[in-house]
Scaffold this motif. Structure first.
Motif, short mmCIF file in Angstrom:
data_model
loop_
_atom_site.label_atom_id
_atom_site.label_comp_id
_atom_site.label_asym_id
_atom_site.label_seq_id
_atom_site.Cartn_x
_atom_site.Cartn_y
_atom_site.Cartn_z
N TYR A 281 38.29 44.79 31.15
CA TYR A 281 37.72 43.98 32.22
C TYR A 281 38.13 42.52 32.06
N VAL A 282 38.27 42.07 30.81
CA VAL A 282 38.77 40.71 30.57
C VAL A 282 40.22 40.59 31.06
N LEU A 283 41.02 41.64 30.80
CA LEU A 283 42.40 41.64 31.28
C LEU A 283 42.45 41.61 32.81
N THR A 284 41.56 42.38 33.45
CA THR A 284 41.52 42.38 34.91
C THR A 284 41.20 40.99 35.45
N LEU A 285 40.20 40.34 34.85
CA LEU A 285 39.83 39.00 35.28
C LEU A 285 40.97 38.01 35.06
N ALA A 286 41.64 38.12 33.92
CA ALA A 286 42.77 37.24 33.63
C ALA A 286 43.90 37.44 34.64
N LEU A 287 44.14 38.69 35.02
CA LEU A 287 45.19 38.96 36.01
C LEU A 287 44.84 38.35 37.36
N LEU A 288 43.59 38.50 37.77
CA LEU A 288 43.19 37.96 39.06
C LEU A 288 43.29 36.44 39.08
N ILE A 289 42.99 35.81 37.94
CA ILE A 289 43.08 34.35 37.86
C ILE A 289 44.54 33.91 37.80
N GLY A 290 45.32 34.60 36.97
CA GLY A 290 46.70 34.20 36.77
C GLY A 290 47.61 34.51 37.93
#
Length: 308
Positions: A281-290
């Protein structure tokens, strides 16, 4: 999940590999279907509901018929219905894709929970695995190399979809519809028809992804089965740059991230368990931000709202 304790630290990569395939298979299927949907210029945020409906339907049909593959087909059929419904409703004037997707997610999830209550206790036949680790006597190796058959089908389908989008007349027309609705109309194409077909295909893939959850891993039906994987798949499409082939890598990446915590726990390292369990879920959030920066996104169809 593969048991890493018998091989020590050498078992961790094997456990992560096995977990990546098991957990990544539903993500592969859902993100692949959403890639085709978005290639037509439409976003379906209701995939979580479709995933759960597919999982419930596959489990119920497998339990009633004794055939897990019949359950997979039933899950795909339910996904087609929900996807086509989303596509048809979004083709109406003044209907927003995002709002309709959220409504479909809530409706599908609620319906799956309600219809699936009698299925929590019974045990349906599972799809089984393809054993490729019989050459080894180590349980960790055998578990890691026991492949989900739907993973292999999904990989083959990903390359087939990539080829179809790039080399067939239908694929070219679908991409034109997704890139420019005005250009599609100038060529005499019906954007609504292509988008309904694309969302129906996306729904079918999400249904099969749900079947992988209930009939393979974890191989049971419960209300907390999907853990938000239908929503994560939308971020995976952006990560894959709308390339069906990259959906395979995206699914394995997030599946592997989900497998790190259980693999370390098998070795007796339980500190930070919940933190590592949140890694996907952290990776998902990072992808959406990046990847969610303003301006055109590389590879995104022109008709998507994130390009406007």
């Amino acid at each position: 999940m593969a048991d890493a304790s018998t091989l020590g630290w050498w078992g961790v990569p094997l456990a992560i590999l096995g977990g990546a395939i098991r957990v990544g298979t539903p993500l592969l299927w859902v993100s692949l279907g959403e890639t085709v949907t978005e290639k037509a210029g439409r976003i379906n945020l209701g995939l979580e509901g479709t995933l759960l409906m597919g999982a419930m339907t596959a489990y119920a049909v497998a339990l009633a018929s004794g055939s897990p593959w019949l359950g997979v087909l039933a899950a795909a059929a339910v996904g087609v219905v929900l996807g086509a419904l989303h596509g048809a409703l979004c083709s109406l004037a003044r209907v927003n894709d995002t709002a309709m997707g959220i409504a479909l997610m809530l409706a599908g999830s609620g319906l799956a929970f309600w219809l699936g209550k009698p299925l929590i206790q019974p045990s349906a036949p599972d799809l089984g695995a393809i054993p490729l680790g019989g050459w080894s006597s180590e349980p960790a190796v055998q578990a890691a190399l026991s492949l989900n058959p739907l993973f292999l089908v999904g990989v083959a389908l990903a390359f087939a979809v990539w080829w179809a989008l790039a080399h067939t007349r239908f694929g070219l027309r679908l991409r034109v519809v997704g890139d420019s609705e005005n250009a599609a109309r100038a060529f005499g194409l019906s954007p609504a028809g292509y988008r309904v077909a694309a969302t129906a295909f996306g729904g079918a893939c999400a249904g099969v992804g749900g079947a992988s959850l209930s009939l393979v891993y974890p191989g049971a039906w419960s209300e907390a089965l999907s853990s938000g994987q239908g929503v994560m798949a939308v971020a995976l499409v952006i990560f894959a740059r709308w390339d069906p082939r990259r959906c395979v890598l995206a699914g394995l990446l997030f599946g592997g991230a989900s497998a790190i915590s259980p693999a370390l726990q098998a070795l007796g390292y339980s500190q930070g368990y919940y933190l590592l369990a949140a890694l996907p879920y952290v990776l998902t959030l990072a992808l959406l931000i990046g990847l969610g920066k303003p301006g055109p996104s590389h590879g995104a169809p022109g008709e998507l709202s994130l390009n406007r």
